[in-house]
Design a protein around this motif. Structure first.
Motif, PDB file in Angstrom:
ATOM      1  N   LEU A   1       0.836  -1.201   0.000  1.00  0.00           N
ATOM      2  CA  LEU A   1       0.000   0.000   0.000  1.00  0.00           C
ATOM      3  C   LEU A   1       0.873   1.254   0.000  1.00  0.00           C
TER       4      LEU A   1
ATOM      5  N   HIS B   1       2.639   1.725  -3.360  1.00  0.00           N
ATOM      6  CA  HIS B   1       1.727   2.170  -4.419  1.00  0.00           C
ATOM      7  C   HIS B   1       0.942   3.417  -4.012  1.00  0.00           C
ATOM      8  N   ASP B   2       1.423   4.087  -2.963  1.00  0.00           N
ATOM      9  CA  ASP B   2       0.848   5.359  -2.519  1.00  0.00           C
ATOM     10  C   ASP B   2      -0.651   5.255  -2.242  1.00  0.00           C
ATOM     11  N   GLN B   3      -1.045   4.193  -1.582  1.00  0.00           N
ATOM     12  CA  GLN B   3      -2.439   3.969  -1.210  1.00  0.00           C
ATOM     13  C   GLN B   3      -2.633   4.335   0.267  1.00  0.00           C
ATOM     14  N   PRO B   4      -3.850   4.649   0.664  1.00  0.00           N
ATOM     15  CA  PRO B   4      -4.098   4.972   2.074  1.00  0.00           C
ATOM     16  C   PRO B   4      -3.900   3.737   2.969  1.00  0.00           C
TER      17      PRO B   4
END
Length: 156
Positions: free
Chosen positions: A108, A111-114
């Motif tokens: 996460l 992949h620059d996800q919250p």
């Protein structure tokens, strides 16, 4: 010189395991982020690879110890074996629960996800500390129980 070598593989595997654990979990894990040019994403990618490899090494070393203990049952080591079995259970928890979950969290971030709120990293560090303590106590008892330390003292 007559020494009791029936736990030789367990002694070697235990202290090799302690070395790997100290070098990776307590040194490499945080040092890599201090290297020039290592971003969080790169550091996490390296961490996933290194901790995955460490986990495989730990499983092999744990199996060597387990087989050595099972082949050479001793009343002297029955209490000390509890320390090994705690470390072994922790490795299983890490293999099937903590590391896969930490890999998902790392992915996460990569992949620059919250990120969902999680204390998993703290739990993992606590498991590593407990595992290290158990291995040290087991290794000391293994040396004492297997008379390896007595034979070393006689040689010196």
């Amino acid at each position: 010189m007559k020494s009791n070598k029936k736990y030789g593989f367990a002694v070697a595997a235990t202290f090799i395991w302690i070395g790997f654990l100290c070098a990776i979990s307590f040194m490499e894990a945080w040092l890599k982020f201090r290297a020039p040019g290592v971003t969080i994403e790169i550091g996490l990618g390296i961490g996933k690879l290194v901790f995955g490899a460490l986990n495989k090494v730990e499983i092999v070393l744990a199996l060597i110890i387990l087989f050595n203990l099972l082949l050479n049952k001793s009343k002297q080591l029955s209490v000390a074996s509890i320390f090994f079995y705690v470390a072994f259970v922790i490795v299983l928890l890490e293999t099937f629960w903590a590391l896969p979950a930490l890999d998902k969290i790392a992915n996460l971030v990569i992949h620059d996800q919250p990120l969902p709120p999680s204390n998993l990293h703290i739990y993992y560090v606590v498991m590593e500390v407990i595992k290290l303590g158990c291995l040290i106590l087991f290794g000391i008892q293994l040396l004492n129980g297997s008379n390896v330390s007595n034979s070393l003292k006689k040689e010196i």
